[in-house]
Scaffold this motif. Structure first.
Motif, PDB file in Angstrom:
ATOM      1  N   LEU A   1      -0.603  21.649   5.715  1.00 35.00           N
ATOM      2  CA  LEU A   1      -1.368  21.723   6.990  1.00 35.00           C
ATOM      3  C   LEU A   1      -2.795  21.157   6.573  1.00 35.00           C
ATOM      4  CD1 LEU A   1      -1.887  22.460   9.876  1.00 35.00           C
ATOM      5  CD2 LEU A   1      -2.341  24.794   9.177  1.00 35.00           C
ATOM      6  N   ALA A   2      -3.129  21.439   5.593  1.00 39.13           N
ATOM      7  CA  ALA A   2      -4.493  21.015   5.018  1.00 39.13           C
ATOM      8  C   ALA A   2      -4.454  19.384   4.883  1.00 39.13           C
ATOM      9  CB  ALA A   2      -4.730  21.536   3.723  1.00 39.13           C
ATOM     10  N   ALA A   3      -3.463  18.956   4.556  1.00 36.65           N
ATOM     11  CA  ALA A   3      -3.247  17.362   4.198  1.00 36.65           C
ATOM     12  C   ALA A   3      -3.436  16.703   5.907  1.00 36.65           C
ATOM     13  CB  ALA A   3      -2.104  17.143   3.722  1.00 36.65           C
ATOM     14  N   ARG A   4      -2.460  17.380   6.558  1.00 40.00           N
ATOM     15  CA  ARG A   4      -2.774  16.866   8.060  1.00 40.00           C
ATOM     16  C   ARG A   4      -4.114  16.944   8.600  1.00 40.00           C
ATOM     17  NH1 ARG A   4      -1.094  20.086  12.944  1.00 40.00           N
ATOM     18  NH2 ARG A   4      -3.134  20.052  13.351  1.00 40.00           N
ATOM     19  N   LEU A   5      -4.844  18.020   8.529  1.00 39.12           N
ATOM     20  CA  LEU A   5      -5.895  18.235   9.186  1.00 39.12           C
ATOM     21  C   LEU A   5      -7.168  17.233   8.309  1.00 39.12           C
ATOM     22  CD1 LEU A   5      -6.210  22.337   9.430  1.00 39.12           C
ATOM     23  CD2 LEU A   5      -5.888  20.379  11.245  1.00 39.12           C
ATOM     24  N   VAL A   6      -6.958  17.155   6.948  1.00 42.19           N
ATOM     25  CA  VAL A   6      -7.804  16.190   6.139  1.00 42.19           C
ATOM     26  C   VAL A   6      -7.836  14.755   6.794  1.00 42.19           C
ATOM     27  CG1 VAL A   6      -8.283  15.159   3.903  1.00 42.19           C
ATOM     28  CG2 VAL A   6      -7.822  17.462   4.119  1.00 42.19           C
TER      29      VAL A   6
ATOM     30  N   THR B   1       2.177   9.860   4.907  1.00 38.21           N
ATOM     31  CA  THR B   1       1.408  10.441   3.798  1.00 38.21           C
ATOM     32  C   THR B   1       1.777  12.152   3.526  1.00 38.21           C
ATOM     33  OG1 THR B   1      -0.365   9.107   4.315  1.00 38.21           O
ATOM     34  CG2 THR B   1      -0.932  10.985   3.238  1.00 38.21           C
ATOM     35  N   ASN B   2       1.734  12.654   4.479  1.00 33.92           N
ATOM     36  CA  ASN B   2       2.057  14.110   4.409  1.00 33.92           C
ATOM     37  C   ASN B   2       3.299  14.201   3.924  1.00 33.92           C
ATOM     38  OD1 ASN B   2       1.791  16.968   4.791  1.00 33.92           O
ATOM     39  ND2 ASN B   2       1.215  16.851   6.763  1.00 33.92           N
ATOM     40  N   GLN B   3       4.373  13.506   4.458  1.00 38.10           N
ATOM     41  CA  GLN B   3       5.660  13.535   3.886  1.00 38.10           C
ATOM     42  C   GLN B   3       5.694  13.195   2.531  1.00 38.10           C
ATOM     43  OE1 GLN B   3       8.468  11.253   6.246  1.00 38.10           O
ATOM     44  NE2 GLN B   3       9.986  12.383   5.633  1.00 38.10           N
ATOM     45  N   LEU B   4       5.093  12.262   2.083  1.00 35.27           N
ATOM     46  CA  LEU B   4       5.169  11.827   0.558  1.00 35.27           C
ATOM     47  C   LEU B   4       4.341  12.941  -0.221  1.00 35.27           C
ATOM     48  CD1 LEU B   4       4.336   8.138   0.744  1.00 35.27           C
ATOM     49  CD2 LEU B   4       6.572   9.189   0.052  1.00 35.27           C
TER      50      LEU B   4
ATOM     51  N   ASN C   1       0.769  -1.127   0.050  1.00 41.02           N
ATOM     52  CA  ASN C   1      -0.018  -0.069  -0.158  1.00 41.02           C
ATOM     53  C   ASN C   1       0.790   1.326   0.034  1.00 41.02           C
ATOM     54  OD1 ASN C   1      -2.138  -1.607   0.051  1.00 41.02           O
ATOM     55  ND2 ASN C   1      -2.688  -1.070   2.012  1.00 41.02           N
ATOM     56  N   LEU C   2       1.934   1.152   0.652  1.00 40.63           N
ATOM     57  CA  LEU C   2       2.773   2.382   0.757  1.00 40.63           C
ATOM     58  C   LEU C   2       3.389   2.621  -0.819  1.00 40.63           C
ATOM     59  CD1 LEU C   2       4.545   4.442   2.067  1.00 40.63           C
ATOM     60  CD2 LEU C   2       6.155   2.886   2.922  1.00 40.63           C
TER      61      LEU C   2
ATOM     62  N   PHE D   1      -4.538  13.457  -2.670  1.00 39.09           N
ATOM     63  CA  PHE D   1      -3.499  12.627  -2.033  1.00 39.09           C
ATOM     64  C   PHE D   1      -3.628  11.986  -0.631  1.00 39.09           C
ATOM     65  CE2 PHE D   1       0.728  11.527  -0.801  1.00 39.09           C
ATOM     66  CZ  PHE D   1       1.562  11.001  -1.903  1.00 39.09           C
ATOM     67  N   THR D   2      -4.143  12.847   0.199  1.00 41.04           N
ATOM     68  CA  THR D   2      -4.355  12.428   1.723  1.00 41.04           C
ATOM     69  C   THR D   2      -5.444  11.356   1.657  1.00 41.04           C
ATOM     70  OG1 THR D   2      -3.616  14.595   2.333  1.00 41.04           O
ATOM     71  CG2 THR D   2      -4.937  13.045   4.017  1.00 41.04           C
ATOM     72  N   MET D   3      -6.264  11.614   0.830  1.00 42.24           N
ATOM     73  CA  MET D   3      -7.519  10.547   0.882  1.00 42.24           C
ATOM     74  C   MET D   3      -6.921   9.252   0.515  1.00 42.24           C
ATOM     75  SD  MET D   3     -10.815  12.546  -0.938  1.00 42.24           S
ATOM     76  CE  MET D   3     -12.018  13.566   0.157  1.00 42.24           C
ATOM     77  N   VAL D   4      -6.082   9.066  -0.713  1.00 44.49           N
ATOM     78  CA  VAL D   4      -5.882   7.781  -1.045  1.00 44.49           C
ATOM     79  C   VAL D   4      -4.711   7.123  -0.123  1.00 44.49           C
ATOM     80  CG1 VAL D   4      -4.272   6.892  -2.746  1.00 44.49           C
ATOM     81  CG2 VAL D   4      -5.646   8.541  -3.518  1.00 44.49           C
ATOM     82  N   GLY D   5      -4.028   8.029   0.710  1.00 46.46           N
ATOM     83  CA  GLY D   5      -2.777   7.517   1.720  1.00 46.46           C
ATOM     84  C   GLY D   5      -3.955   7.027   3.061  1.00 46.46           C
ATOM     85  N   TYR D   6      -4.817   7.807   3.236  1.00 49.10           N
ATOM     86  CA  TYR D   6      -5.801   7.288   4.381  1.00 49.10           C
ATOM     87  C   TYR D   6      -6.649   5.993   3.904  1.00 49.10           C
ATOM     88  CZ  TYR D   6      -9.663   7.033   7.655  1.00 49.10           C
ATOM     89  OH  TYR D   6     -10.518   6.523   8.725  1.00 49.10           O
ATOM     90  N   CYS D   7      -6.894   5.957   2.688  1.00 52.61           N
ATOM     91  CA  CYS D   7      -7.619   4.659   2.273  1.00 52.61           C
ATOM     92  C   CYS D   7      -6.674   3.551   2.151  1.00 52.61           C
ATOM     93  CB  CYS D   7      -8.352   4.875   0.839  1.00 52.61           C
ATOM     94  SG  CYS D   7      -9.727   5.875   0.899  1.00 52.61           S
TER      95      CYS D   7
END
Length: 228
Positions: free
Chosen positions: A60-65, A151-154, A4-5, A137-143
């Motif tokens: 910051l938005a990615a972290r909050l998402v 996820t944020n770093q990537l 997944n990573l 991107f964040t949604m994909v990382g979470y899923c």
């Protein structure tokens, strides 16, 4: 390495067809003004862009998402989608980011079967949301179950890789020089994520005036290779 990573890392490839190769996010303005012209001056600009814009907007938005997804608070995500768009004063950059977000969403929907992504697409089609790559991107990382910090770093890494490849074409820089910059910025990205983890929602939207000026000035450039 976790499969997944690896799947999330695929989105970081500069060849991933989001259209990011068409956007310099103000860098081209500095190139035409003679401010950015080699490895050192580009690295200085990239550092300012990373630590003074990406950290306080996309990062910051990615972290909050991600945190909103953990708490199943989708309304927060839709609010962040709007904030990310309306706080972007440059029309070219604002519209370019929306196009990148839409293309990324279309591509990842063809790769991953996730109701969350479909919901985002439906909102965009109904003009209820704009679409932003940091959110997709964040949604994909979470899923995929990739950790929040990773996820944020990537995501930041993908943004840096895209800008470096654009600089290789525009300044121009050699491919070897570009790869050296990407390698050097791995530590800078880690530092940026640490800062993001310490920020509050009230820090969202802090940007460097010079970067915003360069993005708006790009609209007046007559000869260019980027859309923003």
């Amino acid at each position: 390495m976790n499969e997944n990573l690896l799947a999330l890392i695929q989105l970081c490839d500069s060849n991933f067809p989001t259209g990011a190769f068409s956007h310099s996010f103000g860098m081209e303005s500095y190139i035409q003004e003679g401010v950015v012209y080699d490895k050192d001056t580009f690295s200085k600009w990239l550092s300012l862009y990373l630590h003074n814009q990406l950290v306080y907007s996309d990062g910051l938005a990615a972290r909050l998402v991600y945190e909103a997804l953990e708490e199943d608070k989708l309304a927060i995500i839709w609010h962040l989608d709007r904030l990310l768009t309306v706080q972007n004063f440059s029309e070219e950059t604002r519209e370019g980011t929306v196009r990148i977000g839409e293309r990324m969403l279309a591509m990842v929907e063809s790769l991953f079967d996730a109701e969350l992504l479909r919901s985002y697409r439906e909102r965009i089609q109904k003009k209820q949301s704009f679409g932003h790559p940091a959110i997709v991107f964040t949604m994909v990382g979470y899923c995929l179950g990739v950790e929040k910090e990773t996820t944020n770093q990537l995501y930041l890494y993908s943004a840096i890789v895209s800008l470096v490849q654009n600089a290789v074409r525009a300044i121009p820089l050699g491919q070897t020089t570009g790869q050296k910059i990407i390698y050097e910025y791995q530590q800078e990205i880690s530092k940026a994520v640490k800062v993001i983890n310490q920020l509050s929602e009230n820090d969202f939207g802090i940007v460097a005036p010079g970067i915003e000026r360069s993005q708006m000035a790009h609209e007046q450039i007559n000869i260019r290779i980027f859309s923003s």
